[in-house]
Design a protein around this motif. Sequence first.
Motif, mmCIF file in Angstrom:
data_model
loop_
_atom_site.group_PDB
_atom_site.id
_atom_site.type_symbol
_atom_site.label_atom_id
_atom_site.label_comp_id
_atom_site.label_asym_id
_atom_site.label_seq_id
_atom_site.Cartn_x
_atom_site.Cartn_y
_atom_site.Cartn_z
ATOM 1 N N ALA B 33 54.516 75.406 85.703
ATOM 2 C CA ALA B 33 53.425 74.552 86.195
ATOM 3 C C ALA B 33 52.094 75.288 86.189
ATOM 4 N N GLY B 34 52.110 76.571 86.453
ATOM 5 C CA GLY B 34 50.876 77.335 86.566
ATOM 6 C C GLY B 34 50.226 77.681 85.235
ATOM 7 N N THR B 35 50.875 77.317 84.158
ATOM 8 C CA THR B 35 50.375 77.644 82.818
ATOM 9 C C THR B 35 50.133 76.356 82.028
ATOM 10 N N LEU B 36 50.117 76.478 80.708
ATOM 11 C CA LEU B 36 50.049 75.294 79.840
ATOM 12 C C LEU B 36 51.377 75.100 79.109
ATOM 13 N N GLN B 37 52.437 75.753 79.615
ATOM 14 C CA GLN B 37 53.738 75.639 78.974
ATOM 15 C C GLN B 37 54.393 74.304 79.294
ATOM 16 N N LEU B 38 55.431 73.986 78.519
ATOM 17 C CA LEU B 38 56.106 72.698 78.638
ATOM 18 C C LEU B 38 57.534 72.871 79.157
ATOM 19 N N PRO B 39 58.102 71.797 79.706
ATOM 20 C CA PRO B 39 59.501 71.855 80.144
ATOM 21 C C PRO B 39 60.442 72.239 79.000
ATOM 22 N N TYR B 40 61.598 72.746 79.358
ATOM 23 C CA TYR B 40 62.642 73.141 78.400
ATOM 24 C C TYR B 40 62.135 74.137 77.358
ATOM 25 N N PRO B 41 61.620 75.248 77.811
ATOM 26 C CA PRO B 41 61.130 76.263 76.863
ATOM 27 C C PRO B 41 62.284 76.838 76.040
ATOM 28 N N THR B 42 61.964 77.223 74.820
ATOM 29 C CA THR B 42 62.974 77.855 73.973
ATOM 30 C C THR B 42 62.551 79.286 73.658
ATOM 31 N N ALA B 43 63.516 80.156 73.533
ATOM 32 C CA ALA B 43 63.217 81.552 73.194
ATOM 33 C C ALA B 43 62.519 81.631 71.836
ATOM 34 N N ALA B 44 62.837 80.698 70.935
ATOM 35 C CA ALA B 44 62.232 80.723 69.597
ATOM 36 C C ALA B 44 60.708 80.620 69.676
ATOM 37 N N THR B 45 60.237 79.796 70.614
ATOM 38 C CA THR B 45 58.785 79.651 70.801
ATOM 39 C C THR B 45 58.149 81.004 71.107
ATOM 40 N N TYR B 46 58.781 81.746 71.995
ATOM 41 C CA TYR B 46 58.178 83.006 72.444
ATOM 42 C C TYR B 46 58.449 84.141 71.462
ATOM 43 N N ALA B 47 59.533 84.043 70.699
ATOM 44 C CA ALA B 47 59.754 85.013 69.612
ATOM 45 C C ALA B 47 58.589 84.927 68.634
ATOM 46 N N LYS B 48 58.125 83.699 68.399
ATOM 47 C CA LYS B 48 56.994 83.509 67.492
ATOM 48 C C LYS B 48 55.709 84.075 68.109
ATOM 49 N N TRP B 49 55.499 83.821 69.406
ATOM 50 C CA TRP B 49 54.351 84.423 70.105
ATOM 51 C C TRP B 49 54.325 85.928 69.867
ATOM 52 N N ILE B 50 55.483 86.546 70.138
ATOM 53 C CA ILE B 50 55.557 88.008 70.074
ATOM 54 C C ILE B 50 55.292 88.474 68.648
ATOM 55 N N ASP B 51 55.853 87.727 67.704
ATOM 56 C CA ASP B 51 55.700 88.088 66.291
ATOM 57 C C ASP B 51 54.271 87.868 65.797
ATOM 58 N N ASP B 52 53.586 86.899 66.384
ATOM 59 C CA ASP B 52 52.265 86.494 65.881
ATOM 60 C C ASP B 52 51.100 87.287 66.471
ATOM 61 N N VAL B 53 51.371 88.206 67.357
ATOM 62 C CA VAL B 53 50.264 88.957 67.966
ATOM 63 C C VAL B 53 49.476 89.676 66.871
ATOM 64 N N VAL B 54 48.174 89.444 66.859
ATOM 65 C CA VAL B 54 47.333 90.048 65.817
ATOM 66 C C VAL B 54 46.838 91.412 66.299
ATOM 67 N N PRO B 55 46.461 92.280 65.357
ATOM 68 C CA PRO B 55 45.981 93.612 65.753
ATOM 69 C C PRO B 55 44.816 93.488 66.741
ATOM 70 N N GLY B 56 44.871 94.248 67.800
ATOM 71 C CA GLY B 56 43.827 94.212 68.816
ATOM 72 C C GLY B 56 44.160 93.305 69.985
ATOM 73 N N ASP B 57 45.078 92.371 69.776
ATOM 74 C CA ASP B 57 45.540 91.549 70.887
ATOM 75 C C ASP B 57 46.781 92.196 71.496
ATOM 76 N N TYR B 58 47.042 91.837 72.732
ATOM 77 C CA TYR B 58 48.181 92.424 73.444
ATOM 78 C C TYR B 58 49.012 91.350 74.123
ATOM 79 N N LEU B 59 50.310 91.530 74.031
ATOM 80 C CA LEU B 59 51.235 90.744 74.828
ATOM 81 C C LEU B 59 52.060 91.781 75.585
ATOM 82 N N LEU B 60 51.877 91.802 76.908
ATOM 83 C CA LEU B 60 52.539 92.803 77.738
ATOM 84 C C LEU B 60 53.634 92.147 78.566
ATOM 85 N N VAL B 61 54.633 92.925 78.917
ATOM 86 C CA VAL B 61 55.633 92.452 79.877
ATOM 87 C C VAL B 61 55.711 93.439 81.033
#
Lengths: 184, 184
Positions: B33-61
Amino acid sequence: MTAADASAIVVRRAEARDADAFAATFAMPAAMAGTLQLPYPTAATYAKWIDDVVPGDYLLVAEFEGRVVGNLGLHAAGKSPRRRHVATIGISVHDDYQHRGVGSALLRAALDIADNWIGYTRVELTVYTDNEAAIALYRKAGFTIEGTARRFALRNGHYIDAHMMARITAGPATAAPATAPDNS
Amino acid sequence: MTAADASAIVVRRAEARDADAFAATFAMPAAMAGTLQLPYPTAATYAKWIDDVVPGDYLLVAEFEGRVVGNLGLHAAGKSPRRRHVATIGISVHDDYQHRGVGSALLRAALDIADNWIGYTRVELTVYTDNEAAIALYRKAGFTIEGTARRFALRNGHYIDAHMMARITAGPATAAPATAPDNS
């Protein structure tokens, strides 16, 4: 703006042949400064814009006396379906054709699409805080200032603030049922 | 948050193997709810996020006791070089690990990158107006509210407003010249 001027403005969708006119508009100091465009624009950049428009988005141009002197982009505001009701717009008018109703004609066309054919209920934009003519145009169309982003972008050697403006509408109404034929 | 908790949090860059943990976080009602994400998230969606990070951008955990329970994206704010000084961030923390310093640790790491390694002088974000914990976290880190976007996004059946917040910094200083070796 006179009625004669307004009737001389034709708004239509951008086509591949308009790339040179885009570059000519953005090569003008005020048009370039008022946007996020860069010095020495190339037609190739805008040919790609025109080619890359996705279904549902619009890139419009305004012709004044047969010359393309302004453009407007109407885009979905983001990728998230949770912002499916939101559009963003940006307008540019060639420096030599300011204050003749070109921006107004483009905005009117875009809001007609937004309100009546896609049903966006929030249209948002950013405008530099010293662009009084544009702010007045947006206010007249129902936009209000929601905030001011400090140091929003670089413009001619200085970071410039931008107002975040938006226009909220109630959304389309249900069509009245067709009146039954009067057989009395 | 206790000192012991903070020391249990490890921030690192997201890797392909974290996609399931992203989906698990966004499957939680508050995180979604606190984000712009949708119900029933799939890991595939976020695998793509992680894969798509461009140089200079960061995705941290953030790992808490060895489990990935939060994530942060630090992205260039737009394509225009005229906004090259601007970054945008978004943070999510798994519902079961709120209020333990996870968001704070992620934000600290991102601002270190922004301030000290890329030199962004404006970091901007949006946050729903009723997300008091997040707003407090951002304020503490130097963000201020610049405006409020009405009906910013749909959340559980209602359009919700979002604050636009930003943090402005003076930018990096020139390093002091190395002290000449003392040969006296």
